[in-house]
Design an enzyme around this catalytic site. Structure first.
Site, mmCIF file in Angstrom:
data_model
loop_
_atom_site.group_PDB
_atom_site.id
_atom_site.type_symbol
_atom_site.label_atom_id
_atom_site.label_comp_id
_atom_site.label_asym_id
_atom_site.label_seq_id
_atom_site.Cartn_x
_atom_site.Cartn_y
_atom_site.Cartn_z
ATOM 1 N N CYS A 209 46.011 45.619 43.188
ATOM 2 C CA CYS A 209 44.732 45.958 42.797
ATOM 3 C C CYS A 209 44.037 44.675 41.323
ATOM 4 O O CYS A 209 44.283 45.121 40.493
ATOM 5 C CB CYS A 209 44.371 47.466 43.040
ATOM 6 S SG CYS A 209 42.393 47.363 42.861
ATOM 7 N N GLU B 83 41.546 41.927 48.307
ATOM 8 C CA GLU B 83 42.499 41.505 48.185
ATOM 9 C C GLU B 83 42.623 40.261 49.179
ATOM 10 O O GLU B 83 42.445 39.738 49.456
ATOM 11 C CB GLU B 83 43.779 42.319 49.106
ATOM 12 C CG GLU B 83 43.661 43.548 48.902
ATOM 13 C CD GLU B 83 45.100 43.745 47.207
ATOM 14 O OE1 GLU B 83 45.719 42.265 46.827
ATOM 15 O OE2 GLU B 83 45.321 44.947 46.424
#
Length: 241
Positions: free
Chosen positions: A2, A113
């Site tokens: 992340c 992402e």
């Protein structure tokens, strides 16, 4: 992993969402649609001032993204400590002390992402398409985090920093990226935030991937690639071609 996320909640809305009960933990927050490492972000921690209390008190503060271990010579190491793998967090020297005593919740509206598509003919590197992953019901995510204190001796002040725990992505999100953050459900907040020592297996058992079908993932503008871009347009789904 992340590496970017969005956090647009106000101090008041986070107090309500996480039932924060310390009157002195009101902090000024600005919406950030492109939260990046080294920035300051909201963090929920637990303190146990009264050992007889049934649960720790929850406090809201701001902290720097990218955990700086207490033994670090300078803060630059934090840029490499934005995520901690849940599989090894209890043993890694950079994280094990924080995992034992300084666990946190990292509020987020959603996270980004990048999907690496197969390279086209003539391309040396595959194109990367950013995706925004967010709860379908608009709720606030509670990402599992750890925090640490580091003394900046030049400025004679303490820096609070944090990292986000990750795990293998679920099948419905694994097509975007192989890793994803771990989350906590409300019933597990107190146990996770309690600074009292707990068994590693017990702590890891509190962490869960998002429930199947809870999160929505959609392609967004590549403008998010530049940390200087910051606005609601970064989380708008791309129109179908």
């Amino acid at each position: 992993m992340c590496g970017r996320y969005a956090t647009t909640q106000t101090s008041a809305s986070l107090h309500q969402a996480f039932e924060i009960d310390l009157a002195n933990s009101f902090v000024e927050l600005e919406a950030d649609f492109n939260m990046a490492p080294t920035k300051l972000a909201p963090l929920v921690i637990g303190r146990r001032e009264d050992e007889s209390a049934s649960a720790p008190q929850r406090e809201l503060l701001t902290a720097r993204w990218g955990l700086i271990p207490s033994w670090a010579k300078d803060p630059s190491i934090g840029s490499r400590m934005i995520n901690a793998r849940s599989e090894t967090v209890a043993e890694k020297p950079s994280f094990k002390k924080a995992f034992a005593r300084r666990r946190a919740l990292v509020p987020a509206d959603g996270y980004f992402e990048w999907y690496a598509s197969p390279p086209r003919e003539g391309e040396k590197k595959p194109a990367k398409q950013p995706f925004y992953i967010t709860p379908k019901d608009g709720s606030v995510l509670a990402m599992a985090g750890l925090y640490e204190f580091w003394k900046d001796r030049d400025a004679d002040e303490w820096v609070v920093s944090y990292t986000i725990l990750t795990t293998t992505a679920e099948d419905d999100l694994g097509h975007v990226h192989e890793r994803m953050p771990l989350f906590l459900e409300p019933e597990a907040y107190d146990e996770w935030l309690d600074p009292a020592p707990r068994a590693t297996d017990e702590l890891l058992g509190l962490l869960v991937p998002a429930a199947p079908g809870r999160l929505d993932a959609f392609a967004v503008s590549t403008a998010v690639n530049n940390v200087r871009n910051n606005g609601p347009e970064l989380i708008v789904p791309l129109a179908p071609e």
